[in-house]
Write a protein that holds these residues in place. Structure first.
Motif, PDB file in Angstrom:
ATOM      1  N   ASP A  27     -13.556   7.228  10.149  1.00 37.60           N
ATOM      2  CA  ASP A  27     -13.639   5.768  10.295  1.00 37.60           C
ATOM      3  C   ASP A  27     -12.374   5.170  10.900  1.00 37.60           C
ATOM      4  N   CYS A  28     -11.210   5.523  10.344  1.00 38.62           N
ATOM      5  CA  CYS A  28      -9.969   4.908  10.830  1.00 38.62           C
ATOM      6  C   CYS A  28      -9.106   5.873  11.640  1.00 38.62           C
ATOM      7  N   GLN A  29      -9.601   7.095  11.861  1.00 36.82           N
ATOM      8  CA  GLN A  29      -8.944   8.076  12.734  1.00 36.82           C
ATOM      9  C   GLN A  29      -7.528   8.445  12.296  1.00 36.82           C
ATOM     10  N   VAL A  30      -7.337   8.680  11.000  1.00 38.93           N
ATOM     11  CA  VAL A  30      -6.035   9.124  10.516  1.00 38.93           C
ATOM     12  C   VAL A  30      -6.097  10.606  10.179  1.00 38.93           C
ATOM     13  N   THR A  31      -4.965  11.251  10.204  1.00 37.34           N
ATOM     14  CA  THR A  31      -4.864  12.675   9.905  1.00 37.34           C
ATOM     15  C   THR A  31      -4.683  12.875   8.396  1.00 37.34           C
ATOM     16  N   PRO A  32      -4.830  14.123   7.913  1.00 39.88           N
ATOM     17  CA  PRO A  32      -4.584  14.374   6.493  1.00 39.88           C
ATOM     18  C   PRO A  32      -3.195  13.897   6.076  1.00 39.88           C
ATOM     19  N   GLU A  33      -3.081  13.487   4.844  1.00 39.68           N
ATOM     20  CA  GLU A  33      -1.865  12.962   4.220  1.00 39.68           C
ATOM     21  C   GLU A  33      -1.603  11.497   4.565  1.00 39.68           C
ATOM     22  N   VAL A  34      -2.284  10.939   5.546  1.00 40.16           N
ATOM     23  CA  VAL A  34      -2.086   9.537   5.921  1.00 40.16           C
ATOM     24  C   VAL A  34      -3.165   8.705   5.240  1.00 40.16           C
ATOM     25  N   PRO A  35      -2.790   7.630   4.517  1.00 38.85           N
ATOM     26  CA  PRO A  35      -3.799   6.817   3.829  1.00 38.85           C
ATOM     27  C   PRO A  35      -4.722   6.104   4.813  1.00 38.85           C
ATOM     28  N   CYS A  36      -5.935   5.856   4.381  1.00 37.22           N
ATOM     29  CA  CYS A  36      -6.898   5.109   5.194  1.00 37.22           C
ATOM     30  C   CYS A  36      -6.449   3.650   5.304  1.00 37.22           C
ATOM     31  N   ASP A  45      -7.877  -0.427   7.004  1.00 33.47           N
ATOM     32  CA  ASP A  45      -8.882  -1.285   7.623  1.00 33.47           C
ATOM     33  C   ASP A  45      -8.175  -2.207   8.590  1.00 33.47           C
ATOM     34  N   GLU A  46      -8.267  -1.886   9.876  1.00 30.24           N
ATOM     35  CA  GLU A  46      -7.640  -2.679  10.933  1.00 30.24           C
ATOM     36  C   GLU A  46      -6.145  -2.918  10.657  1.00 30.24           C
ATOM     37  N   GLY A  47      -5.460  -1.857  10.285  1.00 32.80           N
ATOM     38  CA  GLY A  47      -4.027  -1.931  10.041  1.00 32.80           C
ATOM     39  C   GLY A  47      -3.645  -2.282   8.618  1.00 32.80           C
ATOM     40  N   ARG A  48      -4.579  -2.716   7.808  1.00 30.16           N
ATOM     41  CA  ARG A  48      -4.308  -3.091   6.417  1.00 30.16           C
ATOM     42  C   ARG A  48      -4.589  -1.883   5.514  1.00 30.16           C
ATOM     43  N   ALA A  49      -3.588  -1.447   4.763  1.00 30.21           N
ATOM     44  CA  ALA A  49      -3.717  -0.255   3.920  1.00 30.21           C
ATOM     45  C   ALA A  49      -4.777  -0.444   2.839  1.00 30.21           C
ATOM     46  N   ARG A  50      -5.490   0.663   2.550  1.00 30.61           N
ATOM     47  CA  ARG A  50      -6.499   0.673   1.482  1.00 30.61           C
ATOM     48  C   ARG A  50      -5.972   1.448   0.287  1.00 30.61           C
ATOM     49  N   ASN A  51      -6.463   1.111  -0.912  1.00 28.95           N
ATOM     50  CA  ASN A  51      -6.120   1.876  -2.115  1.00 28.95           C
ATOM     51  C   ASN A  51      -6.977   3.127  -2.241  1.00 28.95           C
TER      52      ASN A  51
END
Length: 101
Positions: free
Chosen positions: A69-78, A80-86
């Motif tokens: 969904d947000c195209q991040v690699t392992p170890e990087v938190p998800c 939403d449009e630049g806003r960190a998710r818990n």
């Protein structure tokens, strides 16, 4: 029937028994403090739980899978449009489960 406590367990049997555990046990639990490969416990009574805490599953998914969904690699938190998710996206859980299988 006699139990042989000193007999070594065959590797095939050991793998089968461990395979029944949830793969999230590969990371420590941030909620109850359970160590790697140990089951989660209730903090009030210390009773073992059959399934890991949602926070542990979320950490496991974050460490093992990329998020579609947000195209991040392992170890990087998800995010939403630049806003960190818990938590992580649902598709990242699916990706982690496919990786573990």
């Amino acid at each position: 029937m006699t139990l042989h406590a000193g007999a070594p367990m065959p590797a095939e049997l050991r793998h089968t028994m461990r395979a029944k555990q949830h793969p999230a046990r590969a990371v420590p639990c941030p909620h109850c403090g359970a160590a790697v490969r140990r089951p989660c416990v209730l903090r009030t009574t210390g009773r073992s739980l059959p399934q890991p805490h949602p926070q542990r599953v979320s950490d496991w998914a974050k460490t093992t899978a990329c998020c579609p969904d947000c195209q991040v690699t392992p170890e990087v938190p998800c995010h939403d449009e630049g806003r960190a998710r818990n938590t992580v996206h649902a598709r990242r859980y699916q990706e982690a489960e496919a990786t573990a299988a």
